[in-house]
Design a protein around this motif. Structure first.
Motif, PDB file in Angstrom:
ATOM      1  N   ASP A  59      -8.616  -2.987 -10.471  1.00 38.25           N
ATOM      2  CA  ASP A  59      -9.250  -1.944 -11.275  1.00 38.25           C
ATOM      3  C   ASP A  59      -9.037  -0.579 -10.637  1.00 38.25           C
ATOM      4  O   ASP A  59      -8.945  -0.455  -9.419  1.00 38.25           O
ATOM      5  N   VAL A  60      -8.968   0.452 -11.480  1.00 40.55           N
ATOM      6  CA  VAL A  60      -8.864   1.828 -11.022  1.00 40.55           C
ATOM      7  C   VAL A  60      -9.968   2.613 -11.715  1.00 40.55           C
ATOM      8  O   VAL A  60     -10.159   2.492 -12.925  1.00 40.55           O
ATOM      9  N   GLY A  61     -10.716   3.406 -10.942  1.00 41.08           N
ATOM     10  CA  GLY A  61     -11.812   4.172 -11.520  1.00 41.08           C
ATOM     11  C   GLY A  61     -11.910   5.554 -10.917  1.00 41.08           C
ATOM     12  O   GLY A  61     -11.327   5.827  -9.873  1.00 41.08           O
ATOM     13  N   ALA A  62     -12.650   6.423 -11.602  1.00 39.61           N
ATOM     14  CA  ALA A  62     -12.841   7.792 -11.114  1.00 39.61           C
ATOM     15  C   ALA A  62     -14.105   8.388 -11.719  1.00 39.61           C
ATOM     16  O   ALA A  62     -14.585   7.947 -12.758  1.00 39.61           O
ATOM     17  N   TYR A  63     -14.607   9.400 -11.022  1.00 38.27           N
ATOM     18  CA  TYR A  63     -15.740  10.176 -11.512  1.00 38.27           C
ATOM     19  C   TYR A  63     -15.255  11.495 -12.091  1.00 38.27           C
ATOM     20  O   TYR A  63     -14.204  11.998 -11.721  1.00 38.27           O
ATOM     21  N   ALA A  64     -16.075  12.075 -12.975  1.00 39.71           N
ATOM     22  CA  ALA A  64     -15.830  13.420 -13.513  1.00 39.71           C
ATOM     23  C   ALA A  64     -17.164  14.121 -13.667  1.00 39.71           C
ATOM     24  O   ALA A  64     -18.226  13.518 -13.480  1.00 39.71           O
ATOM     25  N   ASN A  65     -17.101  15.380 -14.035  1.00 44.00           N
ATOM     26  CA  ASN A  65     -18.302  16.189 -14.269  1.00 44.00           C
ATOM     27  C   ASN A  65     -19.246  16.127 -13.078  1.00 44.00           C
ATOM     28  O   ASN A  65     -20.421  15.769 -13.209  1.00 44.00           O
ATOM     29  N   GLU A  66     -18.704  16.469 -11.906  1.00 38.98           N
ATOM     30  CA  GLU A  66     -19.473  16.509 -10.662  1.00 38.98           C
ATOM     31  C   GLU A  66     -20.164  15.175 -10.357  1.00 38.98           C
ATOM     32  O   GLU A  66     -21.289  15.134  -9.901  1.00 38.98           O
ATOM     33  N   GLY A  67     -19.475  14.093 -10.644  1.00 40.56           N
ATOM     34  CA  GLY A  67     -19.986  12.763 -10.324  1.00 40.56           C
ATOM     35  C   GLY A  67     -20.939  12.188 -11.337  1.00 40.56           C
ATOM     36  O   GLY A  67     -21.513  11.129 -11.115  1.00 40.56           O
ATOM     37  N   MET A 116       0.821  -1.192   0.000  1.00 37.08           N
ATOM     38  CA  MET A 116       0.000   0.000   0.000  1.00 37.08           C
ATOM     39  C   MET A 116       0.860   1.250   0.000  1.00 37.08           C
ATOM     40  O   MET A 116       0.453   2.254  -0.538  1.00 37.08           O
ATOM     41  N   GLN A 117       2.068   1.193   0.592  1.00 31.52           N
ATOM     42  CA  GLN A 117       2.944   2.356   0.598  1.00 31.52           C
ATOM     43  C   GLN A 117       3.376   2.717  -0.817  1.00 31.52           C
ATOM     44  O   GLN A 117       3.483   3.886  -1.151  1.00 31.52           O
ATOM     45  N   ALA A 118       3.639   1.702  -1.661  1.00 32.48           N
ATOM     46  CA  ALA A 118       4.025   1.968  -3.044  1.00 32.48           C
ATOM     47  C   ALA A 118       2.886   2.645  -3.789  1.00 32.48           C
ATOM     48  O   ALA A 118       3.104   3.546  -4.592  1.00 32.48           O
ATOM     49  N   TRP A 119       1.645   2.206  -3.534  1.00 25.79           N
ATOM     50  CA  TRP A 119       0.452   2.819  -4.151  1.00 25.79           C
ATOM     51  C   TRP A 119       0.379   4.292  -3.762  1.00 25.79           C
ATOM     52  O   TRP A 119       0.182   5.150  -4.597  1.00 25.79           O
ATOM     53  N   LEU A 120       0.580   4.593  -2.492  1.00 28.99           N
ATOM     54  CA  LEU A 120       0.501   5.970  -2.014  1.00 28.99           C
ATOM     55  C   LEU A 120       1.615   6.816  -2.618  1.00 28.99           C
ATOM     56  O   LEU A 120       1.384   7.936  -3.061  1.00 28.99           O
ATOM     57  N   THR A 177      -3.196  -2.897  -9.316  1.00 33.29           N
ATOM     58  CA  THR A 177      -3.761  -1.557  -9.157  1.00 33.29           C
ATOM     59  C   THR A 177      -2.741  -0.495  -9.537  1.00 33.29           C
ATOM     60  O   THR A 177      -3.086   0.500 -10.186  1.00 33.29           O
ATOM     61  N   GLU A 178      -1.486  -0.676  -9.172  1.00 29.95           N
ATOM     62  CA  GLU A 178      -0.447   0.286  -9.524  1.00 29.95           C
ATOM     63  C   GLU A 178      -0.250   0.336 -11.037  1.00 29.95           C
ATOM     64  O   GLU A 178      -0.080   1.411 -11.603  1.00 29.95           O
ATOM     65  N   ALA A 179      -0.291  -0.821 -11.684  1.00 33.02           N
ATOM     66  CA  ALA A 179      -0.147  -0.856 -13.142  1.00 33.02           C
ATOM     67  C   ALA A 179      -1.309  -0.131 -13.807  1.00 33.02           C
ATOM     68  O   ALA A 179      -1.108   0.663 -14.722  1.00 33.02           O
ATOM     69  N   ALA A 180      -2.537  -0.388 -13.335  1.00 31.58           N
ATOM     70  CA  ALA A 180      -3.714   0.274 -13.912  1.00 31.58           C
ATOM     71  C   ALA A 180      -3.654   1.783 -13.673  1.00 31.58           C
ATOM     72  O   ALA A 180      -3.997   2.566 -14.562  1.00 31.58           O
ATOM     73  N   LEU A 181      -3.206   2.200 -12.507  1.00 32.48           N
ATOM     74  CA  LEU A 181      -3.085   3.627 -12.213  1.00 32.48           C
ATOM     75  C   LEU A 181      -2.090   4.285 -13.157  1.00 32.48           C
ATOM     76  O   LEU A 181      -2.346   5.355 -13.701  1.00 32.48           O
ATOM     77  N   PHE A 185      -8.579   9.297  -8.934  1.00 31.94           N
ATOM     78  CA  PHE A 185      -8.592   7.870  -9.233  1.00 31.94           C
ATOM     79  C   PHE A 185      -8.448   7.055  -7.960  1.00 31.94           C
ATOM     80  O   PHE A 185      -7.651   7.382  -7.094  1.00 31.94           O
ATOM     81  N   LYS A 186      -9.243   5.973  -7.873  1.00 30.85           N
ATOM     82  CA  LYS A 186      -9.245   5.119  -6.690  1.00 30.85           C
ATOM     83  C   LYS A 186      -9.301   3.655  -7.105  1.00 30.85           C
ATOM     84  O   LYS A 186      -9.896   3.330  -8.126  1.00 30.85           O
ATOM     85  N   PRO A 187      -8.722   2.777  -6.284  1.00 29.56           N
ATOM     86  CA  PRO A 187      -8.861   1.346  -6.572  1.00 29.56           C
ATOM     87  C   PRO A 187     -10.307   0.916  -6.342  1.00 29.56           C
ATOM     88  O   PRO A 187     -10.969   1.402  -5.418  1.00 29.56           O
ATOM     89  N   ILE A 188     -10.801   0.029  -7.205  1.00 34.07           N
ATOM     90  CA  ILE A 188     -12.145  -0.516  -7.045  1.00 34.07           C
ATOM     91  C   ILE A 188     -12.102  -2.023  -7.244  1.00 34.07           C
ATOM     92  O   ILE A 188     -11.251  -2.534  -7.957  1.00 34.07           O
TER      93      ILE A 188
END
Length: 149
Positions: free
Chosen positions: A74-82, A1-5, A28-32, A66-69
């Protein structure tokens, strides 16, 4: 988790290491890393209709948190106010060539696409679609779990 951070902080600060020196030790790190270097103008998606000069990656189009899911890296994120969700999974990692699973959807459910995408790292440091249509077996590994909270 430290590497992710550490990787997340590095990317947030706008300091990108050359692709050749980045070693992703977890899916997760690769996807990020891929999503922060993914040329979204190289394949059909919801961001392409808003294309503008110099804007090539999801962060240029408002996908900034971006956050792990799920449990598969998997890595995902929201845009345009969710209102819009974008996610990436690395299905196969072959160095500069990768097979991804992309999820691009309106949160209200009016539009959603999940599909495999083959990309290759270009000399510009971005992953571009190869234009090769993945085999039907790629679709079996292309699903994304959950959503970002």
């Amino acid at each position: 988790m430290q590497a992710w951070l550490a990787l997340a902080l590095l990317l947030a600060a706008g300091q990108h290491e050359p692709a050749a020196t980045v070693t992703a030790t977890a899916p997760t790190e690769a996807a990020l890393y891929v999503v922060h270097h993914l040329d979204v103008l190289s394949f059909p998606n919801s961001m392409k209709s808003r294309a503008r000069t110099g804007a090539h990656i999801p962060t240029d189009y408002g996908f900034i948190d971006f956050k792990p899911i799920g449990s598969k890296g998997d890595v995902g994120a929201y845009a345009n106010e969710g209102s819009w969700f974008f996610a990436v999974r690395v299905i196969h990692d072959r160095g500069n060539n990768k097979l991804l699973c992309i999820k691009d959807m309106a949160v209200n459910g009016s539009d959603e696409a999940t599909y495999p995408l083959e990309v290759r790292l270009g000399s510009d440091g971005l992953f571009h679609s190869t234009g090769i249509v993945p085999s039907p077996v790629a679709y079996e590994g292309c699903y994304l779990e959950g959503a970002v909270d």
